[in-house]
Design a protein around this motif. Structure first.
Motif, PDB file in Angstrom:
ATOM      1  N   TYR A 194      -0.642  -5.598   3.596  1.00 56.67           N
ATOM      2  CA  TYR A 194      -0.012  -5.968   4.860  1.00 56.67           C
ATOM      3  C   TYR A 194       0.644  -7.336   4.702  1.00 56.67           C
ATOM      4  O   TYR A 194      -0.002  -8.293   4.256  1.00 56.67           O
ATOM      5  N   VAL A 195       1.922  -7.401   5.041  1.00 58.02           N
ATOM      6  CA  VAL A 195       2.665  -8.651   4.952  1.00 58.02           C
ATOM      7  C   VAL A 195       3.020  -9.072   6.372  1.00 58.02           C
ATOM      8  O   VAL A 195       3.756  -8.369   7.071  1.00 58.02           O
ATOM      9  N   VAL A 196       2.485 -10.201   6.812  1.00 60.86           N
ATOM     10  CA  VAL A 196       2.689 -10.648   8.189  1.00 60.86           C
ATOM     11  C   VAL A 196       3.108 -12.116   8.187  1.00 60.86           C
ATOM     12  O   VAL A 196       3.015 -12.807   7.166  1.00 60.86           O
ATOM     13  N   GLY A 197       3.562 -12.562   9.342  1.00 58.66           N
ATOM     14  CA  GLY A 197       3.993 -13.950   9.462  1.00 58.66           C
ATOM     15  C   GLY A 197       5.500 -14.070   9.376  1.00 58.66           C
ATOM     16  O   GLY A 197       6.237 -13.163   9.764  1.00 58.66           O
ATOM     17  N   GLU A 198       5.958 -15.179   8.810  1.00 66.45           N
ATOM     18  CA  GLU A 198       7.387 -15.475   8.754  1.00 66.45           C
ATOM     19  C   GLU A 198       8.052 -14.796   7.553  1.00 66.45           C
ATOM     20  O   GLU A 198       8.475 -15.442   6.587  1.00 66.45           O
ATOM     21  N   GLN A 201      10.680  -8.603   7.218  1.00 67.75           N
ATOM     22  CA  GLN A 201      10.236  -7.325   7.756  1.00 67.75           C
ATOM     23  C   GLN A 201       8.717  -7.209   7.618  1.00 67.75           C
ATOM     24  O   GLN A 201       8.215  -6.611   6.667  1.00 67.75           O
ATOM     25  N   PRO A 202       7.964  -7.808   8.533  1.00 70.12           N
ATOM     26  CA  PRO A 202       6.506  -7.702   8.456  1.00 70.12           C
ATOM     27  C   PRO A 202       6.047  -6.261   8.642  1.00 70.12           C
ATOM     28  O   PRO A 202       6.692  -5.477   9.333  1.00 70.12           O
ATOM     29  N   GLY A 203       4.926  -5.924   8.012  1.00 75.06           N
ATOM     30  CA  GLY A 203       4.397  -4.574   8.161  1.00 75.06           C
ATOM     31  C   GLY A 203       3.504  -4.205   7.001  1.00 75.06           C
ATOM     32  O   GLY A 203       3.120  -5.047   6.181  1.00 75.06           O
ATOM     33  N   ALA A 204       3.153  -2.920   6.928  1.00 75.60           N
ATOM     34  CA  ALA A 204       2.311  -2.389   5.855  1.00 75.60           C
ATOM     35  C   ALA A 204       3.203  -1.801   4.774  1.00 75.60           C
ATOM     36  O   ALA A 204       4.180  -1.101   5.071  1.00 75.60           O
ATOM     37  N   TYR A 205       2.864  -2.079   3.527  1.00 72.00           N
ATOM     38  CA  TYR A 205       3.656  -1.606   2.397  1.00 72.00           C
ATOM     39  C   TYR A 205       2.752  -1.037   1.319  1.00 72.00           C
ATOM     40  O   TYR A 205       1.643  -1.532   1.092  1.00 72.00           O
ATOM     41  N   GLN A 206       3.231   0.012   0.659  1.00 70.77           N
ATOM     42  CA  GLN A 206       2.538   0.566  -0.495  1.00 70.77           C
ATOM     43  C   GLN A 206       3.218   0.050  -1.751  1.00 70.77           C
ATOM     44  O   GLN A 206       4.401   0.306  -1.975  1.00 70.77           O
ATOM     45  N   ILE A 207       2.463  -0.686  -2.567  1.00 76.08           N
ATOM     46  CA  ILE A 207       3.023  -1.247  -3.785  1.00 76.08           C
ATOM     47  C   ILE A 207       2.111  -0.896  -4.951  1.00 76.08           C
ATOM     48  O   ILE A 207       0.950  -0.524  -4.779  1.00 76.08           O
ATOM     49  N   VAL A 259      -1.590 -14.037  -7.314  1.00 77.75           N
ATOM     50  CA  VAL A 259      -2.739 -13.166  -7.537  1.00 77.75           C
ATOM     51  C   VAL A 259      -2.332 -11.694  -7.401  1.00 77.75           C
ATOM     52  O   VAL A 259      -1.500 -11.340  -6.569  1.00 77.75           O
ATOM     53  N   ARG A 260      -2.952 -10.835  -8.233  1.00 75.49           N
ATOM     54  CA  ARG A 260      -2.745  -9.396  -8.112  1.00 75.49           C
ATOM     55  C   ARG A 260      -3.430  -8.892  -6.846  1.00 75.49           C
ATOM     56  O   ARG A 260      -4.547  -9.290  -6.529  1.00 75.49           O
ATOM     57  N   LEU A 261      -2.752  -7.990  -6.121  1.00 73.78           N
ATOM     58  CA  LEU A 261      -3.236  -7.543  -4.817  1.00 73.78           C
ATOM     59  C   LEU A 261      -4.130  -6.309  -4.923  1.00 73.78           C
ATOM     60  O   LEU A 261      -4.039  -5.550  -5.887  1.00 73.78           O
ATOM     61  N   GLU A 262      -4.965  -6.122  -3.902  1.00 77.00           N
ATOM     62  CA  GLU A 262      -5.811  -4.949  -3.768  1.00 77.00           C
ATOM     63  C   GLU A 262      -5.569  -4.306  -2.408  1.00 77.00           C
ATOM     64  O   GLU A 262      -5.019  -4.934  -1.499  1.00 77.00           O
ATOM     65  N   THR A 263      -5.986  -3.054  -2.276  1.00 74.25           N
ATOM     66  CA  THR A 263      -5.799  -2.339  -1.014  1.00 74.25           C
ATOM     67  C   THR A 263      -6.455  -3.099   0.147  1.00 74.25           C
ATOM     68  O   THR A 263      -7.597  -3.538   0.036  1.00 74.25           O
ATOM     69  N   GLY A 264      -5.696  -3.253   1.229  1.00 74.08           N
ATOM     70  CA  GLY A 264      -6.213  -3.935   2.409  1.00 74.08           C
ATOM     71  C   GLY A 264      -5.920  -5.417   2.454  1.00 74.08           C
ATOM     72  O   GLY A 264      -6.202  -6.067   3.469  1.00 74.08           O
ATOM     73  N   ASP A 265      -5.354  -5.966   1.393  1.00 71.03           N
ATOM     74  CA  ASP A 265      -5.040  -7.399   1.381  1.00 71.03           C
ATOM     75  C   ASP A 265      -3.985  -7.716   2.437  1.00 71.03           C
ATOM     76  O   ASP A 265      -3.107  -6.911   2.748  1.00 71.03           O
ATOM     77  N   VAL A 266      -4.070  -8.934   2.973  1.00 67.75           N
ATOM     78  CA  VAL A 266      -3.114  -9.403   3.989  1.00 67.75           C
ATOM     79  C   VAL A 266      -2.498 -10.692   3.495  1.00 67.75           C
ATOM     80  O   VAL A 266      -3.221 -11.607   3.064  1.00 67.75           O
TER      81      VAL A 266
END
Length: 266
Positions: A194-198, A201-207, A259-266
């Motif tokens: 989840y990418v939020v803030g400034e 295009q904030p929202g949920a993304y599958q990467i 840092v490498r991301l994991e599922t559910g990271d914000v």
């Protein structure tokens, strides 16, 4: 516009699906645009589709009106250069922030549900198995059974397999082996973050599970001019586990905090 971009790219439908899957997007994301719809037909395009266009290396699709979750409509405007240093880096049509999906995974990569591994045995037996990690974190090896692999690195998994394979194949042993094995990752899973803030295009993304903080910022369209470039926070399970100063990367190429991301990271 997306259909037009795909037609102009010269890519076959199979190539488009392969590139989408390699970038961590659903392989069928653009099937509606690749079908037999009339050239002038208008198909809805969300934030995921727009980000995937750039992941394919195609020019971004410019929309006059951009729907957002609040129900309001805001004008995107023309793509004029920003006066804030670093903002335009994420707006370029490039793959510089996408993870490298070819070659072996990093030594510290930890397996998880959705990863696809390949097990090869040579010597007394010649066998090869393609094994997908289940939702519960197991792989199922014929004649050997279930092996729990979630959150293990490949080196840790090899230690486990010496014991499990050795029970079935007597030639698998650490000294004077007559049967050798190798385990590798064929396809990496996708994580939902989840990418939020400034961000644009904030929202949920599958990467891709190899994706990092910079990858997430890139697929979300980059930061806005109001963003604090020196304090990008990564939160996991409600706690801030890392902060990233974008100027460390932009000015010195320092990616230690990326840092490498994991599922559910914000």
């Amino acid at each position: 516009m997306i259909r037009q971009r795909l037609l102009q790219s010269g890519l076959t439908p199979e190539q488009v699906r392969a590139r989408l899957q390699a970038s961590g997007y659903p392989a069928n994301l653009f099937d509606a645009y690749l079908g037999g719809a009339p050239p002038g037909a208008a198909l809805p395009a969300g934030a995921l589709e727009l980000a995937a266009v750039q992941a394919l290396g195609l020019p971004p699709v410019q929309q006059t009106l951009l729907p957002v979750d609040t129900g309001l409509i805001r004008m995107r405007g023309v793509n004029t250069p920003s006066t804030v240093f670093g903002v335009d880096v994420f707006r370029r049509t490039t793959t510089q922030f996408l993870p490298l999906l070819s070659g072996p995974v990093p030594p510290d990569y930890r397996l998880g549900p959705g990863d696809v591994t390949v097990l090869i045995l040579t010597g007394d037996v010649e066998l090869a198995y393609t094994l997908q990690v289940t939702r519960e974190g197991f792989i199922l090896i014929p004649q050997v059974g279930q092996v729990f692999v979630a959150n293990l690195t490949l080196d840790q998994l090899r230690d486990v397999l010496y014991t499990r394979l050795g029970r079935v194949y007597s030639g698998v042993r650490r000294s004077n082996p007559t049967t050798r094995f190798d385990i590798s990752v064929a396809n990496v899973r996708t994580n939902q973050v989840y990418v939020v803030g400034e961000v644009t295009q904030p929202g949920a993304y599958q990467i891709s599970s190899l994706g990092t903080v910079l990858t997430a910022l890139y697929v979300a369209g980059g930061v806005t001019e109001r963003a604090n470039m020196r304090l990008v926070e990564l939160r996991r399970l409600g706690k801030t586990i890392a902060t990233l100063d974008l100027y460390d990367y932009l000015l010195r190429g320092d990616t230690r905090s990326d840092v490498r991301l994991e599922t559910g990271d914000v």
